[in-house]
Design a protein around this motif. Sequence first.
Motif: not given
Length: 228
Positions: A174-181, A32-35, A113-121, A41-47
């Motif tokens: 890739s949502p994080a890098t924009g790579n086509p994989w 949601l905060s991505s520029e 972790l790059a923001g995709i998780s935190d320590v306890w999770t 793209h939420l469907p891709t992120v959830i999948a």
Amino acid sequence: MTTWWPYVRLAAAVLGLAAIIRQLTLSLGNALSSETAWGGHLPTVIANFFSYFTILSNVLAVIALVIGGLWMLRTRRTAEAEPAWLATLLACASTYMIVTGIVYNLLLRNIPLAGISDVWTNETLHVVIPLVMLADVLFAPRRRALPRGAMLTAVIFPIVWAAYTLIRANFITSPATGNPWWYPYPFLDPHLQGGYLGVIAYILGIAVAIIAVAAFVVWVGRRRGASR
């Protein structure tokens, strides 16, 4: 142990579910905060979220722990062994979670972790729940002895998951890098492993680990079931 083990299972299920929801919340927050169009793209992120072996294994573990805990409570006045279908479900969930713990601590622990998780999770999904499932194999009462061939059942899902991952990867941006994989783990990415031979080597190594752990889980179940 018979009296309180159901509550161990149910408490672990609640903890695992909370960690899954927390990590999903972080992933959705990043989207949601991505520029960028691909990052938001939420469907891709959830999948993608539900394409991680860790997440799928933890979801299965939560289901198995809830069912196993409720079954023990419902049948607490008897000494009957768990039904074969439940024993198989628990054996598969335990195998995947133990392998998750091993692979994470050997290959993934030092990755940021790059923001995709935190320590306890991260620790809950990769360490705490795997240890709970190992303890369930070793100590949970009223275990049923499964046939040796049951370990082959545990291999089916990882094979399907690996095929799905490698086929799907090149159709996803890739949502994080924009790579086509997009690959859920670095050791599966041929761009990082010098081609598919490096990836295959990792897959074969993990396959051996899955078979070995599944054999161990079934063996322990057979020994403990026989001792009853």
